[in-house]
Structure formats: C-alpha cells, structure tokens
Design an enzyme around this catalytic site. Structure first.
Site, PDB file in Angstrom:
ATOM      1  N   TYR A 179       0.839  -1.198   0.000  1.00  0.00           N
ATOM      2  CA  TYR A 179       0.000   0.000   0.000  1.00  0.00           C
ATOM      3  C   TYR A 179       0.869   1.241   0.000  1.00  0.00           C
ATOM      4  CZ  TYR A 179       1.188   0.498   4.952  1.00  0.00           C
ATOM      5  OH  TYR A 179       1.867   0.657   6.123  1.00  0.00           O
ATOM      6  N   CYS A 180       0.271   2.369  -0.401  1.00  0.00           N
ATOM      7  CA  CYS A 180       0.917   3.662  -0.224  1.00  0.00           C
ATOM      8  C   CYS A 180      -0.056   4.559   0.538  1.00  0.00           C
ATOM      9  CB  CYS A 180       1.342   4.264  -1.558  1.00  0.00           C
ATOM     10  SG  CYS A 180      -0.025   4.643  -2.649  1.00  0.00           S
ATOM     11  N   THR A 181      -0.080   5.843   0.277  1.00  0.00           N
ATOM     12  CA  THR A 181      -0.853   6.771   1.095  1.00  0.00           C
ATOM     13  C   THR A 181      -2.335   6.423   1.150  1.00  0.00           C
ATOM     14  OG1 THR A 181       0.686   8.478   0.334  1.00  0.00           O
ATOM     15  CG2 THR A 181      -1.261   9.217   1.546  1.00  0.00           C
TER      16      THR A 181
END
Length: 515
Positions: free
Chosen positions: A461-463
């Site tokens: 995942y990222c932000t």
C-alpha cells in the site's frame, strides 16, 4: 489543445503499459515512491511540535519560553535528520515483509557512506588538502544519499534475508546477514560515489536552481509538474529537490527552522528570487478549497439517480482533502476517466503556487497542505499573510467549480456520477448492498473480487491505495470493487485499489486473510 493533452496522458499510460520500453523502470520508481512515504509520514510529528512551539513564542523562537524551545527543538530533531530517516524509512518500506532488520541495514549503509565521503575522509583518501575537496562532499549528508542507501539496503534485505550460512557461521544467517552485506555493498558504493557524486550533486543543484532562479514562475512550473506526476507516482522525486536539502533549497526545513537562519547556505544564484515557503504555500488554496470546487462540480453534473451516492463520496473525499491535504481520493476519481480535466487541475495548481509566490503569501506544512498544517504554521515566524491564502482558496473554489462544471457539460465527460446507474452487487451475488462496518469486513469483501488468494502475487500500500501484483487481471471484478471503494486502476498485472487514508488497516486485514 485537447489533442495535445490527450497525447501527454497517452504517453504516461503507454509508459505504464511498457510500450515505451520503460515498464520495469516505471514500476520500480513507483515502488520507491511508495517507500518514500514511510519517512515522509514522520513530518507531521515535526510540524505539530514546532507549530505548537511557534504558537507559544512566535517571535523569540524559544528564547522567551522554555516550553516553546523544548517543543521547537524536538521538532527540529526530526527535520534536521531527514537524511537518516530517508535511509531507514526507504529500506523498511522496500522490504517485502516490512522488517526492522532492513531499517537497521539502511542506517548502517548511511553511516558507512557519510563517514567515508565526509570532507576530511575524502581529503585523506585522495591525498589532497581539505580546501581542495569538492564542495559536493560537504553536502553528502542529504536526502538523496539517504534514499540511495535505503534502496540498496532494502534490495539486499529482499534477496538475502533468508540465506543460511554454514553451521559455524549460523549466528550470522538470515536477517543478521543483511546489515553485514549492506556495509560491504556501501564500501563499493562509496568508492563509486567518490568519483561520480560531484557530478550527480552538480546536476541535481543545476536542475533545482534552473527552476528556482525563475522565482515565482519557477514555483508555478514546479506546482504544475507536482500534480502532473501523481498518476505515475514520481512526484516524490521532484518534491525532494525543492522541499528537502538535495539541491540546497530545503523549503520545508527552512520554513520550520529559525527565521534568523532561513537563508543560510542558500545557493547564491537564487538569492533574491527565492523566499522561504514559496514551494508550499500555493498548495493550500488547491487542497483546502480548489478540489472542493471540483467535488461540487461532480455533484452538480451527476445524473439525478446517482446524485445522492456521489454526494456522499465527494463530501467524504472533500473533507479529507480540506482537513488533512490528502487529495488522492478526489484526483483518482477523475484523472483517468477525464485526463484533460486532470491536466487542467495541474495547470490551476501551478497558477495557485505562482500567485502565492508572487505576492509572498506564505504558510508551510509538515505533511500536506490541509487545515491542520495551516493552523500549526500560522504563528511560525516565517509565515507571511497566511490569511490571504484562504482568500485565494475561496477564489479557486469558484474557479474550479465553474471550469469543471463547464468542461464536463460541454464535452460530456464521464466523471463520477455521470455513468449509467448500476445495481449494487455484493460478493454473494445478492442485489441489496451490505454496509461495510470495519476494515476487516472490507478486506473480506475485496478478496474474492480480486480473484482470491491464488490471484494475488504481491500486496502492499501507499498513502491511499492498495498496490497489487496479480496473476490474472481478468479475474478481477471491476464493477463490484468500484461499488466498495472510490476507484480502481488496472495496468496489466499491476492493480491499484483506491481506499483512502485508512488503507494501511485494510491491507493489514487483507494480509491476515492471505495467511
């Protein structure tokens, strides 16, 4: 104009698809961009500590208050050591299982490089006087080197953390081996950097300076590319040049530092054209107001049968953008369905940054340009006429609404709410929608729609996005997923599910299911 804008977007998408020969590089740079969010995530802590300190003592920078000095110095401990945090955070972020051994290796690598390539060490190695050592080595402790060390350490961890050594060396097997190999690798990297770092440093400086010396116009150009690069995840690399101390600009560090030292060490060529905060301030009107105008346009242009649904989505996304400065839930809702509209958004962002820089209206942030950071920066000695940014924001709210509404209507763009109404379908095939009450429930509902456990090769995942590598993208139920989350992006085997700021918790639950 539309043809040119479409060509730009097509080039970006073809890069993602690999038709321009850069598929591997694109995916890897995107992976690094995601890992950069780990160290960047600590910036809000610095902003809160220093922001409260400046509220207590906005003129003395702690000289008039021991509590203010305590808080400001605590925040500065983070800001002033971002290079180390990048080395540790990127290594951790790149590691497959997010293990602390990778972070330790990143720290080891950074210490090796910065020690071997310090000015005194270089003078001794090259047998030259200290005065003749290239200035680049005086700036070896920077975020670029931190990122480089983090990348090397992270890759070494991924490849060697399961290696078993002979029994007499068994103690050093597995994860204990990673920092050792990293230190050896950084000896080689240091030798290479000894000869190429001056050229790299000079190139980075010239790139940043070439834009910075344009003054407000350069700030506007930066703002434009900051938004335009978001679809490919490369905006973090651009930000590091202007926000941190890669090229001597260090806009965030200068804003949160003492006002008396705000221009110390600034490259001579941009003195007079640069002022503190000019690469931050113009984002507040966009993230707090402009994109809210876009949300209003999406609601106003939605089909009657979709209006309530779109309103609930856009109100939530708009509040997130206004309060925290996280804009991806809004931007990903239209960047691929209406690319020309997204380029207009990038242009308007550049315009806002240009205007704020021109009039020297300044506020700064530690995480993003939302209400929280705006309030914390109000009494910062480096802030100038910050209230004017709110006035500018109101203007941009109207501009966004009018432009987005007009373009959507004129070109009949299929923005959120203008698609045909679908019947809600849940994972059991029933026609009534089931409300999602927890992160674990969302993960449970997403898993079969993503093709099940066997279809997921990699989950991260990222932000705001779940990043997936899938075996067969055809097994993914696009329509059903879009009923659960704000958006879905598929580029070959690379899939991104737009969830929102709570994405980390959803991924944690998803990984539990995969086990």
């Amino acid at each position: 104009m539309k043809t040119h804008l479409d060509r730009v977007i097509n080039d970006i998408e073809s890069l993602q698809d690999g038709t321009m020969g850069g598929k591997f590089m694109f995916k890897y740079l995107q992976k690094i961009g995601k890992a950069l969010m780990v160290p960047v995530a600590v910036l809000p802590a610095a902003a809160i500590l220093m922001g409260i300190g400046y509220w207590i003592d906005p003129t003395g920078w702690g000289a008039n208050s021991q509590l203010a000095a305590f808080l400001i110095k605590a925040g500065a401990a983070i800001i002033d050591n971002m290079a180390i945090l990048f080395a540790v955070g990127v290594a951790f972020g790149l590691s497959k299982d997010k293990d602390g051994a990778a972070a330790l290796a990143g720290l080891v690598g950074f210490e090796v490089v910065t020690t071997l390539l310090s000015t005194g060490a270089v003078a001794q190695i090259l047998h030259i006087p200290v005065e003749e050592v290239p200035a680049a080595f005086g700036k070896i402790n920077n975020q670029f080197i931190g990122i480089l060390c983090g990348v090397i350490a992270g890759e070494i961890y991924n490849r060697f953390h399961t290696v078993e050594l002979p029994k007499f060396l068994a103690f050093f097997s597995g994860k204990r081996l990673v920092p050792i190999l990293t230190s050896v690798a950084m000896l080689i990297a240091s030798f290479i950097l000894l000869y190429i770092w001056p050229a790299i440093y000079t190139g980075l400086v010239h790139f940043g300076i070439s834009i910075a010396k344009l003054g407000p116009l350069g700030a506007g150009i930066y703002g434009f590319f900051n938004r335009l690069l978001i679809p490919v995840g490369l905006h973090h690399a651009l930000n590091s040049v202007f926000w941190f101390n890669v090229a001597g600009i260090n806009d965030i560090g200068r804003f949160w530092g003492p006002a008396s030292q705000a221009y110390e060490g600034l490259p001579d060529i941009i003195k007079g054209t640069y002022h503190v905060g000019m690469y931050q301030a113009g984002f507040f009107p966009i993230m707090m107001f402009g994109l809210l105008g876009a949300c209003g346009a999406f609601i106003a242009t939605a089909k009657p049968e979709n209006k309530n649904k779109i309103m609930s989505i856009m109100v939530a996304a708009g509040f997130t953008s206004f309060f925290t400065g996280v804009t991806e839930p809004i931007e990903f809702a239209f960047m691929f369905v209406a690319p020309a509209l997204y380029v207009l958004h990038a242009i308007l962002t550049g315009l806002a940054v240009f205007i704020a820089a021109t009039f020297d209206w300044v506020a700064g942030f530690g995480f993003s340009a939302g209400l929280v950071d705006f309030v914390l920066s109000l009494r910062n000695p480096n802030a100038k006429s910050p209230i004017m940014l709110l006035v500018l924001g109101i203007v941009f709210f109207a501009i966004y609404f009018v432009i987005f509404y007009t373009v959507i209507k004129k070109f009949n763009l299929q923005t959120p709410g203008r698609e045909e109404l679908d019947v809600d379908v849940n994972i059991d095939g029933h026609t009534e929608a089931v409300p999602i009450n927890s992160h674990s429930e969302l993960a449970m509902r997403l898993l079969p729609l993503l093709g099940g456990k066997d279809n997921l090769k990699d989950v991260d995942y990222c932000t705001t996005r779940i990043r997936l590598e899938v075996a067969d993208p055809e097994k993914i139920d696009d329509a059903a997923i879009k009923k659960l989350v704000p958006g879905l992006i598929k580029k070959g085997s690379a899939v991104q599910v737009i969830v929102g700021p709570e994405v980390e918790f959803v991924v944690t639950e998803l990984k539990k299911l995969l086990k």
